[in-house]
Design a protein around this motif. Structure first.
Motif, PDB file in Angstrom:
ATOM      1  N   SER A 133       7.762  -2.565  -0.890  1.00 61.01           N
ATOM      2  CA  SER A 133       7.557  -1.283  -0.208  1.00 61.01           C
ATOM      3  C   SER A 133       8.811  -0.421  -0.204  1.00 61.01           C
ATOM      4  O   SER A 133       8.744   0.788   0.018  1.00 61.01           O
ATOM      5  CB  SER A 133       7.093  -1.521   1.233  1.00 61.01           C
ATOM      6  N   ASP A 134       9.967  -1.032  -0.470  1.00 56.76           N
ATOM      7  CA  ASP A 134      11.226  -0.286  -0.552  1.00 56.76           C
ATOM      8  C   ASP A 134      11.519   0.185  -1.971  1.00 56.76           C
ATOM      9  O   ASP A 134      12.605   0.719  -2.240  1.00 56.76           O
ATOM     10  CB  ASP A 134      12.388  -1.136  -0.031  1.00 56.76           C
ATOM     11  N   GLY A 135      10.568  -0.009  -2.897  1.00 57.54           N
ATOM     12  CA  GLY A 135      10.743   0.456  -4.264  1.00 57.54           C
ATOM     13  C   GLY A 135      11.597  -0.447  -5.128  1.00 57.54           C
ATOM     14  O   GLY A 135      11.859  -0.124  -6.292  1.00 57.54           O
ATOM     15  N   ALA A 179       0.813  -1.214   0.000  1.00 59.73           N
ATOM     16  CA  ALA A 179       0.000   0.000   0.000  1.00 59.73           C
ATOM     17  C   ALA A 179       0.847   1.266   0.000  1.00 59.73           C
ATOM     18  O   ALA A 179       0.388   2.320  -0.455  1.00 59.73           O
ATOM     19  CB  ALA A 179      -0.929   0.005   1.220  1.00 59.73           C
ATOM     20  N   THR A 180       2.070   1.182   0.505  1.00 58.10           N
ATOM     21  CA  THR A 180       2.967   2.333   0.572  1.00 58.10           C
ATOM     22  C   THR A 180       4.334   1.953   0.026  1.00 58.10           C
ATOM     23  O   THR A 180       4.914   0.955   0.456  1.00 58.10           O
ATOM     24  CB  THR A 180       3.110   2.836   2.021  1.00 58.10           C
ATOM     25  N   ASN A 232      12.650  -8.197  -0.386  1.00 61.74           N
ATOM     26  CA  ASN A 232      13.059  -9.437   0.268  1.00 61.74           C
ATOM     27  C   ASN A 232      11.926 -10.020   1.104  1.00 61.74           C
ATOM     28  O   ASN A 232      11.814 -11.246   1.252  1.00 61.74           O
ATOM     29  CB  ASN A 232      14.296  -9.192   1.142  1.00 61.74           C
ATOM     30  N   GLY A 233      11.088  -9.141   1.651  1.00 56.70           N
ATOM     31  CA  GLY A 233       9.951  -9.605   2.428  1.00 56.70           C
ATOM     32  C   GLY A 233       8.945 -10.359   1.574  1.00 56.70           C
ATOM     33  O   GLY A 233       8.373 -11.371   1.999  1.00 56.70           O
ATOM     34  N   VAL A 280       1.082  -6.985   4.563  1.00 60.09           N
ATOM     35  CA  VAL A 280       1.026  -5.629   4.015  1.00 60.09           C
ATOM     36  C   VAL A 280       2.404  -4.979   4.059  1.00 60.09           C
ATOM     37  O   VAL A 280       3.161  -5.149   5.029  1.00 60.09           O
ATOM     38  CB  VAL A 280       0.005  -4.774   4.804  1.00 60.09           C
ATOM     39  N   ASN A 281       2.712  -4.227   3.000  1.00 61.42           N
ATOM     40  CA  ASN A 281       3.915  -3.391   2.921  1.00 61.42           C
ATOM     41  C   ASN A 281       5.208  -4.164   3.174  1.00 61.42           C
ATOM     42  O   ASN A 281       6.057  -3.763   3.983  1.00 61.42           O
ATOM     43  CB  ASN A 281       3.794  -2.209   3.887  1.00 61.42           C
TER      44      ASN A 281
END
Length: 293
Positions: free
Chosen positions: A126-128, A44-45, A91-92, A86-87
């Motif tokens: 989420s880290d782009g 989401a972010t 790697n996650g 979420v987010n």
């Protein structure tokens, strides 16, 4: 001679009928009490470094939480045990997919939904940072890397852009393996559903979520008790054709893509005491407050 020929013809017809009946009734085995596991990953972010000024920039996929709610509700209705993450970073996401694969013992079917910004063949963490859809997601469920799901159906739902193109449309006049046998090592028994076709963008509304996820959930809850999954996606595609989205340059159309690698019919086992999702709005109306992915 005539009598023998008649018996032979009857035998041939019987074999043909039995063959057709066997083919028609061959289905994937899905339990009515516990259909399988579903993992929903929603980014989401997203925070990334701007290439021009080197500054960190955060982008929010507003409305994506609505998609999570709809997907969770839909697959719980279809008797899946649902987990939401979420987010996750790049790697996650990779780790979550591997953990999911490890927990698929004694499961009839698995579903993986990934929602993020993306481009052709990739989605963003989420880290782009980029996650390769084929290498880091789909291939993890191959017969080689996920032997517990050999011969079992796997559904992938990907809500992400696959390129920068916009379809402005055209104005037209209406008118389970038990024995030791050799099998393929690649991903089989899979359905891969993309929100858009290669090269094009997927669309989302901040107050309602994405068009593709909304319609998919509506159709699955409305017809899953009656129709095979390929017929469900035909209805999803038809309804998506009726959707008119818009941006600052005008009206656009959006077309999903569904790829099949299945050789049996796939029917869900939904709960009988669950009400169908109501349609939230007239999807044919044009709304300019749309965002990609």
């Amino acid at each position: 001679k005539s009598h023998v020929s008649s018996q032979y013809l009857t035998l041939v017809l019987l074999v043909l009928v039995l063959t057709v009946m066997t083919h028609m009734t061959e289905k994937y085995a899905i339990g009515s009490e516990n259909s399988g596991l579903a993992l929903i990953i929603n980014i989401a972010t997203i925070t990334h470094v701007d290439q021009d000024d080197g500054q960190e920039e955060t982008v929010e996929r507003k409305g994506s939480e609505k998609d999570v709610e709809k997907l969770r509700d839909t697959f719980e209705f279809l008797n899946f045990k649902v987990e939401v993450k979420v987010n996750l970073t790049r790697n996650g996401i990779k780790a979550a997919v591997l953990d999911f694969v490890e927990n698929l013992e004694n499961v009839d079917m698995c579903v993986l939904c990934v929602m993020s910004h993306g481009d052709e063949n990739m989605v963003l963490g989420s880290d782009g940072l980029e996650v390769d859809i084929k290498l880091d997601i789909l291939n993890r469920f191959s017969n080689k890397d996920c032997p517990s799901m050999i011969g079992k159906p796997k559904l992938f739902i990907l809500q992400a852009c696959r390129g920068p193109k916009r379809d402005r449309g055209l104005l037209v006049r209406e008118s389970i393996v038990k024995d030791s046998v050799r099998i393929a090592s690649i991903l089989e028994d899979a359905i891969i559903a993309y929100a858009c076709i290669p090269g094009y963008g997927a669309w989302r509304q901040e107050d309602r979520g994405s068009y593709f996820i909304t319609i998919l959930c509506q159709v699955f809850k409305e017809f899953a008790s009656q129709l095979e999954i390929q017929d469900l996606f035909k209805i999803v595609t038809k309804r998506m054709k009726e959707v008119n989205v818009g941006d600052e340059k005008g009206e656009c159309k959006t077309t999903p893509e569904v790829l099949y690698r299945i050789d049996k019919d796939l029917y869900f086992q939904p709960r009988l005491n669950h009400l169908s999702m109501d349609k939230e709005s007239d999807e044919k109306s044009v709304d300019i407050n749309n965002f990609c992915c």
